[in-house]
Scaffold this active site. Structure first.
Site, mmCIF file in Angstrom:
data_model
loop_
_atom_site.group_PDB
_atom_site.id
_atom_site.type_symbol
_atom_site.label_atom_id
_atom_site.label_comp_id
_atom_site.label_asym_id
_atom_site.label_seq_id
_atom_site.Cartn_x
_atom_site.Cartn_y
_atom_site.Cartn_z
ATOM 1 N N HIS A 28 4.559 13.125 -2.955
ATOM 2 C CA HIS A 28 3.321 12.543 -2.430
ATOM 3 C C HIS A 28 2.133 13.477 -2.626
ATOM 4 O O HIS A 28 1.416 13.822 -1.675
ATOM 5 C CB HIS A 28 3.469 12.166 -0.954
ATOM 6 C CG HIS A 28 4.501 11.127 -0.714
ATOM 7 N ND1 HIS A 28 4.400 9.854 -1.219
ATOM 8 C CD2 HIS A 28 5.674 11.169 -0.052
ATOM 9 C CE1 HIS A 28 5.450 9.157 -0.863
ATOM 10 N NE2 HIS A 28 6.251 9.936 -0.164
ATOM 11 N N THR B 152 5.660 -0.519 -4.726
ATOM 12 C CA THR B 152 5.742 -1.823 -5.375
ATOM 13 C C THR B 152 4.803 -1.893 -6.567
ATOM 14 O O THR B 152 5.173 -2.361 -7.644
ATOM 15 C CB THR B 152 5.397 -2.940 -4.372
ATOM 16 O OG1 THR B 152 6.271 -2.822 -3.254
ATOM 17 C CG2 THR B 152 5.536 -4.308 -4.998
ATOM 18 N N LYS C 14 2.812 4.110 2.446
ATOM 19 C CA LYS C 14 2.575 2.958 3.333
ATOM 20 C C LYS C 14 1.431 2.060 2.873
ATOM 21 O O LYS C 14 0.760 1.434 3.682
ATOM 22 C CB LYS C 14 2.295 3.413 4.775
ATOM 23 C CG LYS C 14 3.356 4.323 5.349
ATOM 24 C CD LYS C 14 4.663 3.611 5.500
ATOM 25 C CE LYS C 14 5.697 4.531 6.115
ATOM 26 N NZ LYS C 14 7.031 4.044 5.969
#
Length: 166
Positions: free
Chosen positions: A140, A91, A86
């Site tokens: 993650h 990107t 988040k």
């Protein structure tokens, strides 16, 4: 008669709703006053005075923020990209492998999420990220997991690359 009264009440109710909506959207732009008695420009303080009781939790000295590091892509340096959920990490990670101008650009094949990012003079990776090595240290992985995992994964990859015939 009842039908006329109900139509009249409906028209009045719709008119009141329309006026309320109109006042909410158009009223702030006009100088119609505000319920607090202050002008609208006084209520819109974009830079309020800081709370004197606020204590900075994290302090980054200017010398740390303006620090320059030399990255030797042809040497042994590796960039380890810590992907945080988040935060736009996906990107930015994709940008690292697709849009950065390099001497030897990363090889990104259509339909695959991973790209191979080799050093200019040998078949070793200079980037350790989700888009170059996949989820090698788990989904993650945090800082602790990466610091414990990355050296072993890089050693395994380099030894496997050395074993394959060229």
């Amino acid at each position: 008669m009842v039908e006329r009264t109900s139509k009249f009440l409906l028209i009045v109710a719709v008119s009141v709703c329309f006026m309320l909506i109109l006042y909410q959207y158009v009223g702030p732009g006009l100088s119609l006053g505000s319920p607090s008695g202050r002008s609208y420009s006084e209520e819109l303080d974009l830079f309020p005075t800081p709370d004197p009781h606020y204590v900075k939790k994290y302090y980054f000295p200017v010398r740390e923020l303006e620090r320059e590091l030399a990255f030797d892509m042809k040497g042994e340096d590796v960039i380890v990209f810590l992907h945080i959920q988040k935060t736009g990490g996906t990107t930015f990670g994709r940008h690292l492998v697709q849009n950065v101008r390099l001497e030897v650009p990363c090889d990104c094949r259509p339909g695959q999420k991973k790209c191979t990012c080799y050093r200019p003079n040998r078949r070793e990776t200079w980037l350790f990220s989700r888009f170059s090595t996949g989820w090698s240290c788990g989904l993650h992985a945090d800082w602790t997991e990466l610091t414990n995992c990355v050296p072993g994964v890089l050693d395994r990859r380099e030894s496997a690359a050395a074993k394959t015939p060229r």
